[in-house]
Write a protein that holds these residues in place. Sequence first.
Motif, PDB file in Angstrom:
ATOM      1  N   TYR A 231       7.279  66.317  34.461  1.00 33.51           N
ATOM      2  CA  TYR A 231       8.424  66.690  35.306  1.00 33.51           C
ATOM      3  C   TYR A 231       9.661  66.763  34.430  1.00 33.51           C
ATOM      4  O   TYR A 231      10.380  65.779  34.252  1.00 33.51           O
ATOM      5  CB  TYR A 231       8.618  65.670  36.422  1.00 33.51           C
ATOM      6  N   LYS A 232       9.937  67.926  33.880  1.00 29.07           N
ATOM      7  CA  LYS A 232      10.998  68.067  32.885  1.00 29.07           C
ATOM      8  C   LYS A 232      12.398  68.100  33.486  1.00 29.07           C
ATOM      9  O   LYS A 232      13.375  67.887  32.778  1.00 29.07           O
ATOM     10  CB  LYS A 232      10.759  69.323  32.047  1.00 29.07           C
ATOM     11  N   THR A 233      12.500  68.404  34.779  1.00 34.52           N
ATOM     12  CA  THR A 233      13.831  68.525  35.390  1.00 34.52           C
ATOM     13  C   THR A 233      14.135  67.400  36.376  1.00 34.52           C
ATOM     14  O   THR A 233      15.245  67.333  36.890  1.00 34.52           O
ATOM     15  CB  THR A 233      13.952  69.876  36.119  1.00 34.52           C
ATOM     16  N   THR A 234      13.175  66.532  36.641  1.00 37.92           N
ATOM     17  CA  THR A 234      13.392  65.428  37.575  1.00 37.92           C
ATOM     18  C   THR A 234      14.322  64.395  36.935  1.00 37.92           C
ATOM     19  O   THR A 234      14.173  64.072  35.755  1.00 37.92           O
ATOM     20  CB  THR A 234      12.062  64.757  37.940  1.00 37.92           C
ATOM     21  N   PRO A 235      15.298  63.868  37.656  1.00 38.74           N
ATOM     22  CA  PRO A 235      16.207  62.856  37.106  1.00 38.74           C
ATOM     23  C   PRO A 235      15.442  61.655  36.541  1.00 38.74           C
ATOM     24  O   PRO A 235      14.391  61.264  37.067  1.00 38.74           O
ATOM     25  CB  PRO A 235      17.074  62.458  38.301  1.00 38.74           C
ATOM     26  N   LEU A 236      15.968  61.090  35.471  1.00 39.29           N
ATOM     27  CA  LEU A 236      15.303  59.990  34.785  1.00 39.29           C
ATOM     28  C   LEU A 236      15.098  58.785  35.705  1.00 39.29           C
ATOM     29  O   LEU A 236      14.053  58.141  35.663  1.00 39.29           O
ATOM     30  CB  LEU A 236      16.117  59.573  33.557  1.00 39.29           C
ATOM     31  N   ARG A 237      16.068  58.510  36.553  1.00 41.13           N
ATOM     32  CA  ARG A 237      15.939  57.373  37.473  1.00 41.13           C
ATOM     33  C   ARG A 237      14.745  57.564  38.391  1.00 41.13           C
ATOM     34  O   ARG A 237      13.959  56.638  38.618  1.00 41.13           O
ATOM     35  CB  ARG A 237      17.226  57.213  38.276  1.00 41.13           C
ATOM     36  N   ASP A 238      14.574  58.765  38.923  1.00 47.81           N
ATOM     37  CA  ASP A 238      13.443  59.027  39.820  1.00 47.81           C
ATOM     38  C   ASP A 238      12.115  58.938  39.071  1.00 47.81           C
ATOM     39  O   ASP A 238      11.117  58.447  39.625  1.00 47.81           O
ATOM     40  CB  ASP A 238      13.585  60.412  40.463  1.00 47.81           C
ATOM     41  N   LEU A 239      12.097  59.390  37.831  1.00 45.27           N
ATOM     42  CA  LEU A 239      10.861  59.303  37.053  1.00 45.27           C
ATOM     43  C   LEU A 239      10.490  57.856  36.750  1.00 45.27           C
ATOM     44  O   LEU A 239       9.310  57.497  36.746  1.00 45.27           O
ATOM     45  CB  LEU A 239      11.019  60.076  35.743  1.00 45.27           C
ATOM     46  N   MET A 240      11.486  57.020  36.516  1.00 39.11           N
ATOM     47  CA  MET A 240      11.210  55.602  36.261  1.00 39.11           C
ATOM     48  C   MET A 240      10.657  54.928  37.515  1.00 39.11           C
ATOM     49  O   MET A 240       9.709  54.138  37.448  1.00 39.11           O
ATOM     50  CB  MET A 240      12.475  54.898  35.783  1.00 39.11           C
ATOM     51  N   ASN A 241      11.252  55.232  38.654  1.00 39.01           N
ATOM     52  CA  ASN A 241      10.720  54.692  39.906  1.00 39.01           C
ATOM     53  C   ASN A 241       9.289  55.155  40.134  1.00 39.01           C
ATOM     54  O   ASN A 241       8.421  54.376  40.539  1.00 39.01           O
ATOM     55  CB  ASN A 241      11.598  55.122  41.077  1.00 39.01           C
ATOM     56  N   LEU A 242       9.035  56.426  39.874  1.00 41.48           N
ATOM     57  CA  LEU A 242       7.689  56.968  40.038  1.00 41.48           C
ATOM     58  C   LEU A 242       6.700  56.272  39.103  1.00 41.48           C
ATOM     59  O   LEU A 242       5.584  55.915  39.511  1.00 41.48           O
ATOM     60  CB  LEU A 242       7.699  58.473  39.758  1.00 41.48           C
ATOM     61  N   SER A 243       7.102  56.065  37.862  1.00 48.15           N
ATOM     62  CA  SER A 243       6.211  55.437  36.881  1.00 48.15           C
ATOM     63  C   SER A 243       5.864  54.002  37.273  1.00 48.15           C
ATOM     64  O   SER A 243       4.712  53.575  37.163  1.00 48.15           O
ATOM     65  CB  SER A 243       6.869  55.462  35.495  1.00 48.15           C
ATOM     66  N   VAL A 244       6.869  53.248  37.716  1.00 47.45           N
ATOM     67  CA  VAL A 244       6.608  51.861  38.124  1.00 47.45           C
ATOM     68  C   VAL A 244       5.733  51.825  39.370  1.00 47.45           C
ATOM     69  O   VAL A 244       4.821  50.996  39.476  1.00 47.45           O
ATOM     70  CB  VAL A 244       7.933  51.112  38.355  1.00 47.45           C
ATOM     71  N   ASN A 245       5.977  52.712  40.322  1.00 50.85           N
ATOM     72  CA  ASN A 245       5.155  52.751  41.534  1.00 50.85           C
ATOM     73  C   ASN A 245       3.719  53.126  41.224  1.00 50.85           C
ATOM     74  O   ASN A 245       2.780  52.597  41.836  1.00 50.85           O
ATOM     75  CB  ASN A 245       5.756  53.741  42.537  1.00 50.85           C
ATOM     76  N   GLU A 246       3.524  54.031  40.276  1.00 50.79           N
ATOM     77  CA  GLU A 246       2.168  54.451  39.923  1.00 50.79           C
ATOM     78  C   GLU A 246       1.385  53.351  39.212  1.00 50.79           C
ATOM     79  O   GLU A 246       0.153  53.316  39.294  1.00 50.79           O
ATOM     80  CB  GLU A 246       2.225  55.699  39.039  1.00 50.79           C
ATOM     81  N   THR A 247       2.072  52.463  38.508  1.00 51.76           N
ATOM     82  CA  THR A 247       1.403  51.364  37.800  1.00 51.76           C
ATOM     83  C   THR A 247       1.520  50.036  38.545  1.00 51.76           C
ATOM     84  O   THR A 247       1.080  49.005  38.031  1.00 51.76           O
ATOM     85  CB  THR A 247       2.011  51.196  36.400  1.00 51.76           C
TER      86      THR A 247
END
Length: 325
Positions: A231-247
Amino acid sequence: MAFRLKLVPEDTSIDFFRAQKITFGLSAVLSVLSLVLVLVMGMNWGIDFQGGTTIRTESSQPVDVGAYRQAVSTVAEGDIVITEVFDPSFGADRHVAMIRLQALPGQEAVSPETITAVEAALQQIDPSITFPSVESVGPKVSGELIWQAVIAVLVATAAIAFYIWLRFEWQFAVGAAVSLVHDVVLTLGIFALFQIKFDLSIIAALLTIVGYSINDTVVVFDRLRENLIKYKTTPLRDLMNLSVNETLSRTVMTSGTTLIALIALLVFGGDVIRGFVFAMTWGVVVGTYSSVYVAKNVVLWLGVKRDWSKPGDTPAGTQFAAKGS
């Protein structure tokens, strides 16, 4: 159909940054308070760091650690550590133990009178016991051990941060180092607050906590890097939340099963390993917290590069097709 235990739903959307100022501020305040506790109250140093006397015993009878401890505690003050020595070269009638007695405050070693009383008390429960050697460790050697322990923790943290820097980027290394320092400082603070005995086994626990905490942090970082590519255009904050939720499911299962074993040891393991197990239990909780609420907050504030694709990743087709895409 196979049964699968799910402590966390597969698809979660928790906003871990909702109270980031509170969580990170709380970590900062607790870290400062921990340092103040260590400086003001001091650590309850064990024999390894305060000095004392080691008595080696040999007997034709099996070593009864409980009986030894009861006999020694009646004539000696301070911390007492009794360890049975196992060696394949020992015969069936040779049983060896090491008894360590803590030196009292203001003394460099245990007094000769106390050593004589300890030997007499042990001979009452085992007349065949002998004492091949008696060695004393002074405060100078103990002070060197303290500095060596501090250096060991710092070197481990620096080496892990260097590895994270090579594996990811320097922002990730800073976040990992901050979270590791956070875990170690809070562990020292809780030991200073409750004046729990601090010896070399606690240093081993601190190093284990550092390794356990960075393992969970690397899992989150690795998923974050994958999502940065996806996800190259998704805000970094949202990507961090997504990463933590996925793990999150993996994190809860790993920490939960580890805590089950540690709590069992904490309750039934006895006094000898209780300090080590308590440090590990506290470290697992704090390490899991710091992986979610400390490391990623630092990375978010520092920022990371968004293009993790390889230099050779170009669109398929001719150069004209690439220009027209």
